[in-house]
Every structure is written in structure tokens, then in C-alpha cells.
Design a protein around this motif. Structure first.
Motif, PDB file in Angstrom:
ATOM      1  N   ILE A 245      36.490  36.872  32.926  1.00 55.80           N
ATOM      2  CA  ILE A 245      37.696  37.030  33.748  1.00 55.80           C
ATOM      3  C   ILE A 245      37.752  38.427  34.357  1.00 55.80           C
ATOM      4  CG2 ILE A 245      40.220  37.162  33.655  1.00 55.80           C
ATOM      5  CD1 ILE A 245      40.075  34.918  31.506  1.00 55.80           C
ATOM      6  N   VAL A 246      37.484  39.443  33.549  1.00 50.60           N
ATOM      7  CA  VAL A 246      37.494  40.817  34.054  1.00 50.60           C
ATOM      8  C   VAL A 246      36.384  41.006  35.090  1.00 50.60           C
ATOM      9  CG1 VAL A 246      37.145  43.236  33.434  1.00 50.60           C
ATOM     10  CG2 VAL A 246      38.556  41.776  31.983  1.00 50.60           C
ATOM     11  N   ALA A 247      35.193  40.488  34.796  1.00 47.81           N
ATOM     12  CA  ALA A 247      34.075  40.632  35.726  1.00 47.81           C
ATOM     13  C   ALA A 247      34.377  39.975  37.073  1.00 47.81           C
ATOM     14  CB  ALA A 247      32.813  40.023  35.113  1.00 47.81           C
ATOM     15  N   ALA A 248      34.983  38.799  37.033  1.00 43.28           N
ATOM     16  CA  ALA A 248      35.337  38.115  38.285  1.00 43.28           C
ATOM     17  C   ALA A 248      36.353  38.938  39.076  1.00 43.28           C
ATOM     18  CB  ALA A 248      35.889  36.728  37.975  1.00 43.28           C
ATOM     19  N   GLY A 249      37.295  39.561  38.370  1.00 43.60           N
ATOM     20  CA  GLY A 249      38.263  40.409  39.048  1.00 43.60           C
ATOM     21  C   GLY A 249      37.621  41.631  39.675  1.00 43.60           C
ATOM     22  N   LEU A 250      36.732  42.263  38.935  1.00 39.76           N
ATOM     23  CA  LEU A 250      36.048  43.441  39.469  1.00 39.76           C
ATOM     24  C   LEU A 250      35.187  43.089  40.682  1.00 39.76           C
ATOM     25  CD1 LEU A 250      34.949  45.097  36.097  1.00 39.76           C
ATOM     26  CD2 LEU A 250      36.695  45.942  37.670  1.00 39.76           C
ATOM     27  N   SER A 251      34.546  41.940  40.640  1.00 41.33           N
ATOM     28  CA  SER A 251      33.676  41.549  41.752  1.00 41.33           C
ATOM     29  C   SER A 251      34.473  41.286  43.026  1.00 41.33           C
ATOM     30  CB  SER A 251      32.863  40.312  41.384  1.00 41.33           C
ATOM     31  OG  SER A 251      33.690  39.160  41.292  1.00 41.33           O
ATOM     32  N   ARG A 252      35.754  40.958  42.874  1.00 40.24           N
ATOM     33  CA  ARG A 252      36.617  40.715  44.034  1.00 40.24           C
ATOM     34  C   ARG A 252      37.505  41.922  44.340  1.00 40.24           C
ATOM     35  NH1 ARG A 252      37.337  35.158  45.341  1.00 40.24           N
ATOM     36  NH2 ARG A 252      39.320  35.686  46.319  1.00 40.24           N
ATOM     37  N   ASP A 253      37.249  43.042  43.659  1.00 37.90           N
ATOM     38  CA  ASP A 253      38.052  44.263  43.841  1.00 37.90           C
ATOM     39  C   ASP A 253      39.535  44.014  43.551  1.00 37.90           C
ATOM     40  OD1 ASP A 253      35.912  45.917  44.539  1.00 37.90           O
ATOM     41  OD2 ASP A 253      35.991  45.252  46.627  1.00 37.90           O
ATOM     42  N   VAL A 254      39.815  43.154  42.583  1.00 32.25           N
ATOM     43  CA  VAL A 254      41.196  42.922  42.161  1.00 32.25           C
ATOM     44  C   VAL A 254      41.632  44.110  41.307  1.00 32.25           C
ATOM     45  CG1 VAL A 254      42.735  41.436  40.822  1.00 32.25           C
ATOM     46  CG2 VAL A 254      40.897  40.428  42.202  1.00 32.25           C
ATOM     47  N   PRO A 255      42.790  44.708  41.589  1.00 34.63           N
ATOM     48  CA  PRO A 255      43.264  45.848  40.790  1.00 34.63           C
ATOM     49  C   PRO A 255      43.413  45.499  39.313  1.00 34.63           C
ATOM     50  CG  PRO A 255      44.559  45.628  42.798  1.00 34.63           C
ATOM     51  CD  PRO A 255      43.709  44.396  42.699  1.00 34.63           C
ATOM     52  N   LYS A 256      43.474  46.546  38.508  1.00 37.72           N
ATOM     53  CA  LYS A 256      43.598  46.370  37.058  1.00 37.72           C
ATOM     54  C   LYS A 256      44.752  45.443  36.704  1.00 37.72           C
ATOM     55  CE  LYS A 256      45.624  49.480  34.452  1.00 37.72           C
ATOM     56  NZ  LYS A 256      45.937  50.700  33.657  1.00 37.72           N
ATOM     57  N   LYS A 257      45.900  45.613  37.348  1.00 38.74           N
ATOM     58  CA  LYS A 257      47.052  44.786  37.007  1.00 38.74           C
ATOM     59  C   LYS A 257      46.753  43.310  37.210  1.00 38.74           C
ATOM     60  CE  LYS A 257      51.978  44.040  37.742  1.00 38.74           C
ATOM     61  NZ  LYS A 257      53.240  44.524  38.346  1.00 38.74           N
ATOM     62  N   GLY A 258      46.012  42.979  38.270  1.00 37.85           N
ATOM     63  CA  GLY A 258      45.666  41.587  38.511  1.00 37.85           C
ATOM     64  C   GLY A 258      44.792  41.021  37.413  1.00 37.85           C
ATOM     65  N   GLN A 259      43.873  41.850  36.903  1.00 38.15           N
ATOM     66  CA  GLN A 259      43.020  41.406  35.798  1.00 38.15           C
ATOM     67  C   GLN A 259      43.841  41.178  34.530  1.00 38.15           C
ATOM     68  OE1 GLN A 259      39.664  44.172  35.471  1.00 38.15           O
ATOM     69  NE2 GLN A 259      39.890  44.592  37.661  1.00 38.15           N
ATOM     70  N   ILE A 260      44.821  42.059  34.302  1.00 36.42           N
ATOM     71  CA  ILE A 260      45.700  41.897  33.137  1.00 36.42           C
ATOM     72  C   ILE A 260      46.512  40.610  33.261  1.00 36.42           C
ATOM     73  CG2 ILE A 260      47.720  42.868  31.967  1.00 36.42           C
ATOM     74  CD1 ILE A 260      46.577  45.660  32.703  1.00 36.42           C
ATOM     75  N   ILE A 261      47.005  40.330  34.461  1.00 33.51           N
ATOM     76  CA  ILE A 261      47.755  39.086  34.690  1.00 33.51           C
ATOM     77  C   ILE A 261      46.873  37.879  34.391  1.00 33.51           C
ATOM     78  CG2 ILE A 261      48.837  37.655  36.474  1.00 33.51           C
ATOM     79  CD1 ILE A 261      49.691  40.360  37.813  1.00 33.51           C
ATOM     80  N   ALA A 262      45.626  37.924  34.867  1.00 38.16           N
ATOM     81  CA  ALA A 262      44.710  36.807  34.635  1.00 38.16           C
ATOM     82  C   ALA A 262      44.434  36.623  33.147  1.00 38.16           C
ATOM     83  CB  ALA A 262      43.402  37.037  35.395  1.00 38.16           C
ATOM     84  N   LEU A 263      44.201  37.713  32.429  1.00 34.39           N
ATOM     85  CA  LEU A 263      43.941  37.621  30.991  1.00 34.39           C
ATOM     86  C   LEU A 263      45.150  37.078  30.246  1.00 34.39           C
ATOM     87  CD1 LEU A 263      42.030  40.984  30.459  1.00 34.39           C
ATOM     88  CD2 LEU A 263      41.073  38.701  30.123  1.00 34.39           C
ATOM     89  N   ALA A 264      46.335  37.592  30.554  1.00 36.10           N
ATOM     90  CA  ALA A 264      47.549  37.120  29.890  1.00 36.10           C
ATOM     91  C   ALA A 264      47.777  35.639  30.167  1.00 36.10           C
ATOM     92  CB  ALA A 264      48.756  37.940  30.352  1.00 36.10           C
TER      93      ALA A 264
END
Length: 376
Positions: free
Chosen positions: A84-103
């Protein structure tokens, strides 16, 4: 970003993830508890400890000797979190977006790639083929599922200004819209630990570099000792055992809270004046805003009648600075909220919730706070 992309490519093909996915395929019938069964608030998360345990898993540990609060099967769950984090980083999703996805994934599947769910829901995010999320096979691919979640999140207008639970709900449209908040602290710790394993990931979110920063009570509603969970289940219409109005509360706030508590157990009445909540006339009972109006009238302070106008009373305050007597607003929008309650201290709120429900005290963790006002 080239180094980051290369690192992400390795993650997607790593034996850990392949093995982890296979393990989930084989064992998903042994499901974790349903998303509605978790109780409590993961508020006291040791980020350094989480990072050490996550590193063990990513280095190939079996998970037998790894313990992370909130993760009962870390050998399966941590690799999925990494995807999930890797997919967010690959799309340049900000940290908060990655946290939302994980939660979101924690709430929906406990970070497991499930082959079943409510109706046709599947996978990490319990996405549904019938709702256009993709085929069942696609949804069961953690990379695809993560990318789809981010695709939908980024289309939500103003998601970065929303709380984690608001943004997650905007994507998921869950029947338990407030449940995502309980996972924010753990999601933040996981994101911080995992992002550091990717080359250059620390620069991927230029305006948000405090990777290890713990969420504040203003966004989580889930701070240690301040979320109301310590009182356990609170029977409707009762005062939780052990609660007393804080001694340092403003005298007018004390008077207001005390009067409001005398209305506990009286039934909600939309449009009711709250002038005789215990009387025979239903229109003398309270709705949310009349409870606030009459509560403060008995403390010598005049408030307007509706939630829509009360949100402009007094002065705006940070949710992390709440004091007994402050008004908090939820539902609707920050500019036009549809519900109001009063903070009582000790992580508790008194409210007239809705039709068929009595005036009651609830933990603040159950509130998706849009605004807060101090009227003293």
C-alpha cells in the motif's frame, strides 16, 4: 525518484510479498475478526518499536516472535502494508494519503487480502466488482487494489483537509463511517517505518517531512486518556462511573454541564425547545441545538437556536485544545454542520443525538469533529 521507483519495483516482485500473498490465499478462510468487532483505541503507539518489528518482518522473520499492537498476523499484514505504501509512493501520493489508505485497509480487512466479504466485497479494501472497482481477480491483486483506492481518493475534493476518517469514508461509503479513526495512530507508525525502507522516499512529500510525527488529537479523536474509552460502554442516559466535572472547568461551564446532565435519558425531539424535557409535551424535549441553547441559558449565556448558527458563536478553537463547555460540531460540513454537542472533559460529550434516542453521554472518539467553538 528513479531510485524510489527501482525500490518499489523490487517490493512488488519480492519473495516476501509473493509468499505473503500466497499465505493469504491459502488462509483467508481463517478470517480475522469482522471489521465491526474491534473495540478500543490504539492511541499509545510506540513508533520506534513498530519500526523495529516491521523491519524484522521485511527482513524475512517468520512473525512468530514479532509483536505489533493491532496486528495479529504481522507476517501477512506488514507485507500488505508495504504494498500500500509503495503504491502510494509510486503515484506521488502525500504521506497523509498513504496513512488514509493504511487505516482504511486495517478497518476493512485487517490488512489481509480476503477472498470474501459483505456481498461481493473482496481484498484489502473490500472493494466490490459490482460497484465498478474491477474484476474479482483484479481486486484480489494488492497492487491493483491499492492503486484503485488512491485513484478514488485523489478525486475527492479537499481530501487533504479532511480527517482520516472523513477521507476514508468519502472513498469507501461504509456503513461504519467513524470506524477508520481508531487505526490512524498505527497507520501513521506503519507508514513512517515502511517509507524509510525506500530510497528517496523521505523526499517524496516535500511539504510533509515529519515522517515520525504522531497524529494529534485534533485529527484522530483518539488521544491517550482523552478519548473517553477508559469509561467502557456507557449505557444511554447515564453518567459513566467515575466521571466528575473537572475541577478546573470554568464556573459557567460547570453550571451548564450540570444542567445538561439533568436532561439525560429524555427522548430527542426534532424542533423541541428543551424547556421542559421531562414534561408530557414532546415539544418541550430537546434536539441537539436546543439542548445547547438551554444549557447555556441556565449559565447566563445566550446562544442562537440552530446548529447552523451556533457554529458561528463565540470563537473557533483547535480540537486539540478542547475545554469543558466547548461546543463541538459534526455531520454535514464545517461551514454547515448538522449536529452539535458539548465537551464535558475526560474525553466525553453530552448530546441529544437523533430521533428515538435519549440525551446521552458518548466518548469523543465516536465523534467526527468538523468544528469546535468556545462560547464562554
Amino acid at each position: 525518484m528513479k531510485a524510489l521507483a527501482a525500490g518499489i519495483g523490487v517490493v512488488f516482485l519480492s519473495p516476501i510479498l509473493i509468499a505473503g500473498t500466497g499465505m493469504v490465499l491459502a488462509s483467508s478462510a481463517d478470517a480475522v475478526q469482522s471489521s465491526g468487532s474491534f473495540s478500543g483505541c490504539l492511541s499509545d503507539i510506540d513508533s520506534d518499536k513498530v519500526a523495529k518489528q516491521v523491519t524484522k518482518i521485511l527482513d524475512g522473520a517468520s512473525g512468530k516472535d514479532v509483536h505489533v499492537d493491532g496486528l495479529d498476523l504481522p507476517a501477512e499484514q506488514v507485507p500488505n502494508a508495504q504494498t500500500i505504501v509503495a503504491a502510494g509512493l509510486s503515484r506521488d501520493v502525500p504521506k497523509k494519503g498513504q496513512i488514509i489508505a493504511l487505516a482504511t485497509a486495517m478497518q476493512e480487512s485487517r490488512l489481509r487480502n480476503l477472498n470474501y466479504g459483505d456481498r461481493d466485497s473482496l481484498g484489502l479494501f473490500q472493494q466490490r466488482p459490482s460497484q465498478g472497482w474491477g474484476s474479482a481477480q483484479q481486486i484480489r491483486d494488492p497492487v491493483y487494489a491499492s492503486e484503485q483506492f488512491y485513484k478514488h481518493l485523489l478525486k475527492v475534493d479537499g481530501w487533504q483537509q479532511m480527517t482520516v476518517t472523513q477521507a476514508a469514508q468519502a472513498v469507501q461509503k461504509s456503513g461504519l463511517p467513524d470506524a477508520y479513526a481508531q487505526w490512524e495512530n498505527l497507520a501513521t507508525a506503519l507508514q513512517s517505518a515502511i517509507a524509510k525502507t525506500f530510497p528517496g522516499a523521505g523526499d517524496a512529500d516535500g511539504k510533509d517531512t515529519n515522517q515520525g510525527e504522531k497524529p494529534s488529537a485534533s485529527t484522530t479523536g483518539c488521544a491517550p486518556g482523552q478519548d473517553g474509552t477508559g469509561f467502557g460502554r456507557i449505557p444511554e442516559g447515564s453518567v459513566p462511573k467515575g466521571y466528575s466535572i473537572p475541577k478546573d472547568a470554568d464556573p459557567k461551564a460547570r453550571k451548564a454541564i450540570k444542567w445538561a446532565m439533568h436532561q439525560l435519558g429524555t427522548l430527542y425531539q426534532w424542533g423541541g425547545s428543551c424547556t421542559n424535557a421531562h414534561g408530557p409535551d414532546p415539544m418541550g424535549r430537546c434536539d441537539c441545538s436546543s439542548l445547547m441553547q438551554q444549557t447555556y441559558a441556565h449559565a447566563g449565556i445566550t446562544l442562537t437556536r440552530t446548529t447552523y448558527t451556533q457554529v458561528n458563536e463565540g470563537k473557533a478553537i483547535s480540537q486539540s485544545k478542547l475545554q469543558p463547555g466547548d461546543l463541538i460540531f459534526s455531520r454535514g460540513s464545517a461551514a454547515r454542520p448538522e449536529h452539535v454537542g458539548m465537551y464535558m472533559g475526560e474525553g466525553l460529550v453530552i448530546e441529544a443525538p437523533r430521533t428515538t434516542k435519549p440525551v446521552r453521554i458518548t466518548p469523543i472518539k465516536d465523534w467526527d469533529i468538523l468544528a469546535a467553538r468556545r462560547v464562554l
